[in-house]
Structures are given as structure tokens and as C-alpha cells.
Design an enzyme around this catalytic site. Structure first.
Site, PDB file in Angstrom:
ATOM      1  N   CYS A 147      94.010  12.108  50.618  1.00 35.60           N
ATOM      2  CA  CYS A 147      92.571  12.119  50.922  1.00 35.60           C
ATOM      3  C   CYS A 147      92.244  11.225  52.123  1.00 35.60           C
ATOM      4  CB  CYS A 147      91.788  11.739  49.671  1.00 35.60           C
ATOM      5  SG  CYS A 147      90.045  12.134  49.780  1.00 35.60           S
ATOM      6  N   GLU A 162      97.474  11.118  42.061  1.00 30.76           N
ATOM      7  CA  GLU A 162      97.517   9.843  41.324  1.00 30.76           C
ATOM      8  C   GLU A 162      96.477   9.791  40.212  1.00 30.76           C
ATOM      9  OE1 GLU A 162      96.282  10.341  44.270  1.00 30.76           O
ATOM     10  OE2 GLU A 162      94.526   9.073  44.676  1.00 30.76           O
ATOM     11  N   HIS A 212      94.185  14.360  44.869  1.00 33.05           N
ATOM     12  CA  HIS A 212      94.642  13.065  44.352  1.00 33.05           C
ATOM     13  C   HIS A 212      95.622  13.227  43.192  1.00 33.05           C
ATOM     14  CE1 HIS A 212      91.631  10.748  46.574  1.00 33.05           C
ATOM     15  NE2 HIS A 212      90.785  11.723  46.308  1.00 33.05           N
TER      16      HIS A 212
END
Lengths: 295, 189
Positions: free
Chosen positions: B78, B171, B169
Site C-alpha cells: 500500500c 499482513e 495488506h
């Protein structure tokens, strides 16, 4: 699979992206640009900063949509805006404007003495203030995707934010060590929803991001709150009510990243000019306190 | 293998958690000196203007540009992707690492109300649940750039030699497969 929007994952996800950053109160496009340039991760669009709201008295409401749009057009970082506690119609208006986050805030005059907004009904995420863990749990149960300390807004006195954060930390330690049956009793005694307490026990922390807010005026204040375990910093009146807003804004951004490095803190704290005109929260009468609004 | 996560701002903690769950020596990196001790670096999600400002102020931008050009593996998610992009359809942030031959439009998927979750098909990985938060859009890829995943015909995960970038994302979802892919890039040096 179709795109899913407005899920809790994307609501809390934006708060995750703001971590380690500074969210600054601004009242016009010019201030918003200064904040963005100084490294703010988001701005809070307001009619007046808390210190001026406190001075003006009367009823404080959501800002004029024109003002919010002007600020949204001026910057590329996320724009937040405040609505009154329980005023779901103001929240609907802010959602229609397309703001990125709504702060259901005690800084404005509460619209509902009994209820907060049912935030699950919205696609836009909400941040809410809390003085302790049970209050944070109630807001999370209502759908808040981000929490902040209430502190005492508009004072420039960090003591209340410190008190709220220390209390939350202490109560999280209690939850982590509690047995399952003790959690039920805690839930009853604290008025904290059991499912949120269970989640906190499992994670060992709040299930959402927790920022510091209410009285932060200096880089050292920001570093203090970060060292106490906050995920990031809201600065309300502290920047644009100070003598040199741009310089102070940059310094607080640096202090929020390098909160553990006293050498950097010493460097950025130097020669910032006067902080905002401040008042000791201990000298405020009960009726002057903003933190007691909404519970 | 020692992998850094740029800890200036953003969701670096989530990246560190994924890396550590894979048994990697993962470090939170905030200074130029710390960069020297790494085999690879992840630049997390966050605000690209904030991260760019701090990178430049701390003298890390040119250091990263030099190392990245010499083959040092970098993965940007991002905001990290914005910093890796050579071109932006936007004046900010002016100063970037700028090594990847892609053009990126910031916030092009819309504001927060348009943030979304969707399932992707990723090359070498398979189906992957992805979260896009005020995501940047890749609007052009150069000939050296391999597209690893697309959504609605738009690239969302791309690789150029030692550089990896995603609009989403990984994560945030607890699925470590994109991180594993990056670690293989790091292992091959």
C-alpha cells in the site's frame, strides 16, 4: 467473490494504518495543508478547536458540511469529523459526505444522555473516547473500530490522558490474569460486555487501535503517551493554538515515531515557541469537564 | 535471515508478527544505521506522505534507493508500494524510493467507504483473501514488471526483480503466503 465494503476488518484496518502517527485538528483548508505537509496521518475537520469550544460555551455541534468538504478537497490524507454523542443523524450526514472516520465525541455537546450511536449500522468507521477499559468495551460492543483516551480536551494538560491510559493498562492486566469465571464477575462489576472482555483476554490487548487524546501539547507529551502504550496521537488545540503551528506539528510527528529516543526528543523539543494557552484540569469544576460526557 | 520492517509509521507491528510466526529474525527499523544490518525490508501500510517525510528527514531515502538498485529485496504494501513507484498520478509524495517501473494513482479505489475485502488468484500462491484500505491503484506497469495478481483487470501484486509491491495488506489477514514468497526472494538474494 464480490467486493465486501464496510466490514469491521476494513474499518479497523484504516485505524491500523494510522498507527504511530499524529491526527491533527484543523478548522480550514489552509490548516489542513499545513498539517499534511508536517506529516500528519489524518486531520480532524472542525468548526472550532476544543479550546475555543470550551471558551465559547453553549451547544457545540457537527461542523458545517461545506467546511468539511473544503478540507476533504484540500488534502489526500484521511479526513475525520466529529458528531455529537448519540446523534446518529449527524453521523448519517458525515457518512453521506464521505468522511473517512467519525469521532463520536464528548468535545461536542451530547445529543442523547442515555445512548451512544449504534455504530454497526454504518459503513464508515467510528472512533470513540474512553476513560477506562469498561468504557472502551462498551464502545467496541456498539461497533467502534478505534478507541482514544478522553483526556481533558482543550486544556493543554496531559494529566487526564495519562490517568485514562494508565487505568486502561492496569485493567487489561487484570483481564489477562482473570479466570473465565472471574471474567463474568468483572463484566458485571465493570458494566463491560463479556464478549469484549473475552476477546481482550485472548489477545492480551484491546481488539482495536487505541490512540491518546485530550491535552497533548508538546512533543514530550506525545512521547509520554506512546511510552505508556498508546498506538498514536490526536492533537486538538495543541498545534494551531500554539505560537508556531508548523514547527510544533513537525516536532510532534517526530516525537511520535522516535518516542523511545530521548536524543531525538531533545532535539525536536528545542525552540518551539509558546505552547497553547493551557489550564490545569485539576482546577476545572465538575460541570466544566468534557470527559464525564457519555459513559 | 534478518528482515526489517520500516517502523516509522503504519501497521509495522502486523508485518513483524507475520514474519516472526515464520521464524524470521524480524526487526523494527527506524534509522539509516539499522538498514545496513538487513537482508531484506518490508515497507508497511500507513500514510505515504508521512512515511516519505520521515524517510527523507532521517536520510534513509537515498540509502534505500542505492541499496534497492543493487538488488536489496524490498516489499512495499500500500503506502510502501507508493514509495517504490517510479511515477505517481499525483504530486505527493514528491520524494520516493522510485525504483519500480510502475505508475500508481493514490486513493484511486476511493475513500474509506470504498475500502474492501475480496478473494484474489495469485500466481505461485493460489486463492488469497485480500484487504484493500484506501488503496493505491497501479495504472501502468513497465516491461520489466511481472504481474502476480489482478483484481478487475488491474494489477494488485507486482514484482520487478528484487522488488515486490501490493495494493492490499496481506499482513492484516494472518495468511503468511505472500510474506513467504517475499522471504524466498530474500533467500535467493
Amino acid at each position: 467473490m464480490e467486493r465486501l465494503t464496510g466490514t469491521f476488518k476494513v474499518k479497523s484496518g484504516l485505524a491500523e494504518m494510522l498507527k504511530g502517527g499524529v491526527i491533527m485538528d484543523v478548522v480550514n483548508a489552509e490548516q489542513a495543508k499545513i498539517a499534511e505537509k508536517a506529516g500528519a496521518v489524518a486531520v480532524m475537520a472542525l468548526e472550532r478547536v476544543p479550546a475555543d469550544i470550551r471558551a465559547a460555551g453553549g451547544v457545540a455541534r457537527m461542523a458545517d458540511p461545506r467546511k468539511i468538504k473544503e478540507i476533504m478537497d484540500a488534502v489526500t490524507i484521511p479526513v475525520m469529523a466529529k458528531c455529537r454523542i448519540g446523534h446518529f443523524a449527524e453521523a448519517q450526514i458525515l457518512e453521506a459526505l464521505g468522511v473517512d472516520y467519525i469521532d463520536e465525541s464528548e468535545v461536542l455537546t451530547p445529543a442523547d444522555p442515555e445512548h451512544h450511536i449504534d455504530k454497526w449500522q454504518f459503513k464508515v468507521p467510528f472512533v470513540c473516547g474512553a476513560r477506562d477499559l469498561p468504557e472502551a468495551c462498551r464502545r467496541i460492543a456498539e461497533g467502534a473500530a478505534m478507541i482514544r483516551t478522553k483526556g481533558e480536551a482543550g486544556t493543554g494538560d496531559v494529566s487526564q490522558a495519562v490517568r485514562h491510559m494508565r487505568l486502561m493498562n492496569k485493567q487489561i492486566r487484570i483481564v489477562r490474569q482473570a479466570s473465565d469465571e472471574e471474567l463474568v464477575t468483572l463484566s458485571k462489576e465493570w458494566g463491560a460486555p463479556l464478549e469484549v472482555l473475552r476477546l481482550i483476554k485472548e489477545l492480551g490487548r484491546l481488539p482495536v487501535v487505541n490512540f491518546a487524546a485530550g491535552g497533548i501539547a508538546t512533543p514530550a507529551d506525545a512521547a509520554l503517551m506512546m511510552q505508556l502504550g498508546c498506538d498514536g496521537i490526536f492533537v486538538g488545540s495543541g498545534i494551531f493554538k500554539s505560537q508556531d503551528p508548523e514547527r510544533r506539528a513537525r516536532a510532534i510527528v517526530m516525537a511520535t515515531t522516535y518516542y523511545n529516543d530521548p536524543k531525538v526528543l531533545a532535539e525536536v523539543s528545542e525552540d518551539l515557541g509558546e505552547p497553547m494557552p493551557s489550564i490545569s484540569a485539576a482546577h476545572l469544576a465538575e460541570r466544566e469537564l468534557l470527559q464525564v460526557r457519555g459513559n | 535471515m534478518r528482515v526489517g520492517v520500516l517502523g516509522l509509521q503504519g501497521d509495522f507491528r502486523e508485518h513483524l508478527t507475520v514474519l516472526r510466526s515464520l521464524g524470521v529474525d524480524a526487526r523494527d527499523v527506524r534509522t539509516k544505521e539499522q538498514l545496513q544490518e538487513l537482508d531484506g525490508l518490508i515497507i508497511p501500510g500507513g500514510e505515504s506522505t508521512t512515511i516519505a517525510y520521515l524517510l527523507e528527514k532521517m536520510g534513509m531515502l537515498s540509502a534505500l534507493r542505492e541499496r534497492g538498485a543493487q538488488g536489496f529485496p524490498i516489499y512495499g504494501t500500500c503506502a510502501g508500494m507508493i514509495l517504490l513507484a517510479r511515477e505517481l498520478n499525483d504530486p505527493y509524495p514528491e520524494n520516493r524510493i522510485g525504483l519500480m517501473d510502475i505508475t500508481v494513482k493514490r486513493n484511486a479505489y476511493g475513500r474509506q467507504l470504498d475500502s474492501f475485502e475480496v478473494d484474489l488468484q495469485i500466481k505461485h500462491i493460489g486463492e488469497f483473501h485480500a484487504v484493500f484500505i484506501r488503496a493505491p491503484k497501479i495504472v501502468r506497469v513497465g516491461s520489466e514488471v511481472e504481474i502476480l495478481a489482478e483484481h478487475d483487470g488491474v494489477p494488485v501484486l507486482v514484482r520487478q526483480k528484487n522488488l515486490l509491491a501490493s495494493s492490499f495488506h496481506p499482513e492484516l489477514t494472518g495468511d503468511p503466503r505472500v510474506h513467504k514468497y517475499f522471504l524466498e526472494m530474500v533467500a535467493r538474494g
